[in-house]
Design a protein around this motif. Sequence first.
Motif, PDB file in Angstrom:
ATOM      1  N   TYR A  12       0.853  -1.183   0.000  1.00 23.58           N
ATOM      2  CA  TYR A  12       0.000   0.000   0.000  1.00 23.58           C
ATOM      3  C   TYR A  12       0.886   1.228   0.000  1.00 23.58           C
ATOM      4  CZ  TYR A  12      -3.602  -3.343   1.092  1.00 23.58           C
ATOM      5  OH  TYR A  12      -4.447  -4.422   1.038  1.00 23.58           O
ATOM      6  N   TRP A  22      -6.647   8.279  -1.892  1.00 25.84           N
ATOM      7  CA  TRP A  22      -5.861   7.901  -3.059  1.00 25.84           C
ATOM      8  C   TRP A  22      -4.729   6.949  -2.705  1.00 25.84           C
ATOM      9  CZ3 TRP A  22      -5.217  13.115  -6.097  1.00 25.84           C
ATOM     10  CH2 TRP A  22      -6.476  13.533  -6.537  1.00 25.84           C
ATOM     11  N   THR A  23      -4.949   6.098  -1.742  1.00 24.46           N
ATOM     12  CA  THR A  23      -3.978   5.053  -1.432  1.00 24.46           C
ATOM     13  C   THR A  23      -3.854   4.156  -2.654  1.00 24.46           C
ATOM     14  OG1 THR A  23      -4.524   5.086   0.908  1.00 24.46           O
ATOM     15  CG2 THR A  23      -3.452   3.114   0.084  1.00 24.46           C
ATOM     16  N   ILE A  24      -2.633   3.827  -3.006  1.00 20.79           N
ATOM     17  CA  ILE A  24      -2.381   2.973  -4.165  1.00 20.79           C
ATOM     18  C   ILE A  24      -2.116   1.562  -3.655  1.00 20.79           C
ATOM     19  CG2 ILE A  24      -0.864   2.559  -6.136  1.00 20.79           C
ATOM     20  CD1 ILE A  24      -0.208   5.629  -5.990  1.00 20.79           C
ATOM     21  N   THR A  25      -2.896   0.611  -4.126  1.00 24.61           N
ATOM     22  CA  THR A  25      -2.713  -0.788  -3.746  1.00 24.61           C
ATOM     23  C   THR A  25      -2.033  -1.508  -4.898  1.00 24.61           C
ATOM     24  OG1 THR A  25      -4.725  -0.701  -2.426  1.00 24.61           O
ATOM     25  CG2 THR A  25      -3.869  -2.876  -2.983  1.00 24.61           C
ATOM     26  N   SER A  40       1.580   1.167 -11.213  1.00 25.37           N
ATOM     27  CA  SER A  40       0.410   1.474 -10.365  1.00 25.37           C
ATOM     28  C   SER A  40       0.326   2.954 -10.038  1.00 25.37           C
ATOM     29  CB  SER A  40       0.454   0.652  -9.086  1.00 25.37           C
ATOM     30  OG  SER A  40       0.306  -0.716  -9.382  1.00 25.37           O
ATOM     31  N   ILE A  41       1.463   3.575  -9.755  1.00 26.50           N
ATOM     32  CA  ILE A  41       1.476   5.017  -9.489  1.00 26.50           C
ATOM     33  C   ILE A  41       0.998   5.768 -10.730  1.00 26.50           C
ATOM     34  CG2 ILE A  41       2.969   7.019  -9.068  1.00 26.50           C
ATOM     35  CD1 ILE A  41       4.684   5.132  -7.278  1.00 26.50           C
ATOM     36  N   THR A  44      -2.765   5.277 -11.355  1.00 28.82           N
ATOM     37  CA  THR A  44      -3.561   6.002 -10.354  1.00 28.82           C
ATOM     38  C   THR A  44      -3.611   7.492 -10.664  1.00 28.82           C
ATOM     39  OG1 THR A  44      -3.099   4.376  -8.648  1.00 28.82           O
ATOM     40  CG2 THR A  44      -3.754   6.565  -7.899  1.00 28.82           C
ATOM     41  N   TRP A  45      -2.477   8.077 -11.030  1.00 23.24           N
ATOM     42  CA  TRP A  45      -2.446   9.526 -11.288  1.00 23.24           C
ATOM     43  C   TRP A  45      -3.160   9.900 -12.578  1.00 23.24           C
ATOM     44  CZ3 TRP A  45      -2.007  10.329  -6.767  1.00 23.24           C
ATOM     45  CH2 TRP A  45      -0.889  10.176  -5.978  1.00 23.24           C
ATOM     46  N   LYS A  47      -5.975   8.639 -13.650  1.00 22.40           N
ATOM     47  CA  LYS A  47      -7.430   8.500 -13.534  1.00 22.40           C
ATOM     48  C   LYS A  47      -8.086   9.876 -13.513  1.00 22.40           C
ATOM     49  CE  LYS A  47      -7.547   4.181 -10.943  1.00 22.40           C
ATOM     50  NZ  LYS A  47      -7.942   3.547  -9.679  1.00 22.40           N
ATOM     51  N   ARG A  89      -6.147  13.153 -11.786  1.00 23.09           N
ATOM     52  CA  ARG A  89      -5.531  13.249 -10.463  1.00 23.09           C
ATOM     53  C   ARG A  89      -4.151  13.888 -10.520  1.00 23.09           C
ATOM     54  NH1 ARG A  89      -6.972   7.463  -7.582  1.00 23.09           N
ATOM     55  NH2 ARG A  89      -9.104   7.982  -6.993  1.00 23.09           N
TER      56      ARG A  89
END
Length: 122
Positions: A12, A22-25, A40-41, A44-45, A47, A89
């Motif tokens: 996490y 906005w925790t990245i799993t 993953s980073i 996530t950004w 999105k 994001r």
Amino acid sequence: QPAIDPPVKSLYIVSSVVLPTWTITVTNPSGVTVQDVLVSIHVTWQKPIIRPEWDNLSAQQRTSTQQTFYDRCYASKDYNRAYSSGVRRIDCLLSTTIFSGLSSPMFRDGRVEVALTLARHP
């Protein structure tokens, strides 16, 4: 290459720069790798920001984010495509977009957690 030692199947990633939601799993049954973390980073950004996230920003944050969004659109090779994709994001990070590393792993609430450090773009 494993992201941390010893390898873990789930990691996490949190950051004080962004909204707590906005925790990245990151998961990988074979063990989370550096590539898994970076992908993953990035995902996530990229999105689009959703309405509740936008509403959680202060008026100042919304104004700054909107300016960053317009700057990103103008810098894009295809302004119309960038504009039509909307605020993402990454725009909320303003100029704090350079990956500076991850903290040492912490064990919190039964999970392995690391803190993402970002630096300002010059």
